[in-house]
Design an enzyme around this catalytic site. Structure first.
Site, PDB file in Angstrom:
ATOM      1  N   HIS A  66      20.513  17.209  -9.311  1.00 16.75           N
ATOM      2  CA  HIS A  66      21.840  17.815  -9.397  1.00 16.75           C
ATOM      3  C   HIS A  66      21.973  18.609 -10.692  1.00 16.75           C
ATOM      4  CE1 HIS A  66      22.334  14.116  -6.894  1.00 16.75           C
ATOM      5  NE2 HIS A  66      22.969  14.983  -6.115  1.00 16.75           N
TER       6      HIS A  66
ATOM      7  N   ASP B 226      16.998  16.313 -13.199  1.00 20.26           N
ATOM      8  CA  ASP B 226      17.745  15.636 -12.128  1.00 20.26           C
ATOM      9  C   ASP B 226      17.978  16.652 -10.997  1.00 20.26           C
ATOM     10  OD1 ASP B 226      19.809  13.040 -11.880  1.00 20.26           O
ATOM     11  OD2 ASP B 226      20.512  14.816 -10.808  1.00 20.26           O
TER      12      ASP B 226
ATOM     13  N   ASP C 202      16.094  11.817  -8.658  1.00 17.86           N
ATOM     14  CA  ASP C 202      16.608  12.001  -7.298  1.00 17.86           C
ATOM     15  C   ASP C 202      16.060  13.254  -6.617  1.00 17.86           C
ATOM     16  OD1 ASP C 202      18.052  13.386  -9.197  1.00 17.86           O
ATOM     17  OD2 ASP C 202      20.004  12.564  -8.638  1.00 17.86           O
TER      18      ASP C 202
ATOM     19  N   HIS D 131      26.972  14.786 -15.535  1.00 19.24           N
ATOM     20  CA  HIS D 131      28.107  15.428 -14.846  1.00 19.24           C
ATOM     21  C   HIS D 131      29.426  15.283 -15.603  1.00 19.24           C
ATOM     22  CE1 HIS D 131      25.634  16.297 -11.446  1.00 19.24           C
ATOM     23  NE2 HIS D 131      25.463  15.032 -11.095  1.00 19.24           N
TER      24      HIS D 131
HETATM   25 ZN   LIG Z   1      21.442  13.475  -9.701  1.00 21.25          ZN
END
Ligand SMILES: [Zn+2]
Length: 335
Positions: free
Chosen positions: A158, A156, A243, A119
């Site tokens: 996200h 991931d 996740d 991120h």
């Molecule tokens: Zn994540």
């Protein structure tokens, strides 16, 4: 396989009850206890010059001001006194992993790191991430190690916004991400496909939530494998977050250890076909400690030669998303 980690990364403490906890790294190393065909190593910290291949000098200066103290770089991204040291070690582990794999000392390496990276933007910390470890590793491979084409697979839950933005207008780094969407950090729509020379070199697989092993594997077979066959990467990097596991408290997906093992097997197959088998993984998220440890272990076992788990069919919803993406990317990649 080379496994790179450092106890000092446990001293990065984002605060009580924060999901990105120091215990995550202990869960991973415990799960890998006694793993065969693997060598453990400690990283050198990344240099400022290596980090500035991705991040601005102003941002690195800002991070440096947090050295030795507790604070908040962003509402989700807090530091403790040793966080900045941990971030340099995490980026350094990513660099050591690509260096060892590209030089041929190991076929596979895993930078088992925290803080995670995908991120982090060129000029900002975000979502528990200080430096974008995978982007720094890809830039190093391109600029210093003679790699011509780097494939980054980000599984991931996200979207890896920082990684996408690092290479959005380039055709030498292909970013392939599966993630829940709409969801944090808000980016990762199907229509984000790159810009200029990079048009088509960003491939987002936005799943609505609840998708599992069959959906992820179907997306790999329908999109990742044929696109990688055209792109022909000479190095494959994986932003490996866990996740999307069904037990994760944040993700809302339904992936299991088998699914992650099967994904690792596909990545390995892609790398064997084009990149002399070179795969470098970097730990990103994953907040259920048992699911995290078990999933990392399954991936390592598969990469070390255990059979790939058998996976069932995709859901109707997953198939629908994938069919739309095949249409979208067909002109560029001949799907
Ligand atoms: Zn994540």
């Amino acid at each position: 396989m080379l496994l790179i980690t450092d106890e000092r990364m446990k001293f990065h403490d984002p605060g009580r009850d924060h999901p990105e906890s120091p215990e995550r790294l202990g869960a991973v190393t415990e799960a890998l206890d006694g793993v065969s065909d693997s060598t453990w190593a400690k990283p050198e910290p990344a240099s400022r010059e290596q980090i500035e291949r991705v991040h601005t000098a102003e941002y690195v200066d800002r991070v440096e001001r947090f050295r030795g103290r507790s604070g908040a770089l962003d509402p989700d991204t807090s530091t403790s006194p040793q966080s900045v040291e941990a971030a340099y070690l995490a980026a350094g582990a990513a660099l050591d992993a690509v260096t060892e794999v590209v030089s041929g000392h190991y076929r596979h390496a895993w930078a088992l790191v925290r803080p995670p990276g995908h991120h982090a933007e060129a000029d900002a910390a975000r979502g528990f991430c200080l430096f974008n470890n995978v982007a720094i590793a890809a830039a190093h491979a391109r600029d210093e190690l003679g790699s011509d084409r780097v494939l980054i697979v980000d599984w991931d839950v996200h979207h890896g916004n920082g990684t996408q933005h690092s290479f959005y207008d380039r055709d030498d780094v292909l970013f392939f991400s599966l993630h829940r969407y709409p969801f944090f950090p808000g980016t990762g729509a199907a229509g984000e496909t790159g810009r200029g020379a990079g048009q088509g070199y960003t491939v987002n697989v936005p799943f609505p939530g609840g998708q599992g092993d069959g959906d992820y594997l179907a997306a790999f077979e329908a999109l990742l494998v044929p696109i990688a066959d055209r792109f022909a990467p000479d190095l494959v990097l994986v932003s490996a977050g866990f996740d999307a596991h069904r037990r994760d408290p944040l993700g809302g997906m339904d992936v299991t250890e088998d699914g992650y093992g099967a994904m690792a097997a596909v990545v390995q197959r892609v790398a064997e076909r084009h990149a002399d088998g070179r795969v470098v993984l970097l730990l990103e998220g994953g907040y259920d400690l048992a699911a995290l440890g078990g999933s990392v272990r399954r991936c390592v076992d598969v990469l070390n030669g255990a059979p790939a788990p058998a996976i069932g069919s995709p859901s109707a919803q997953g198939q629908n998303v994938i069919a739309g993406l095949v249409d979208l990317h067909r002109p560029k990649w001949g799907l």
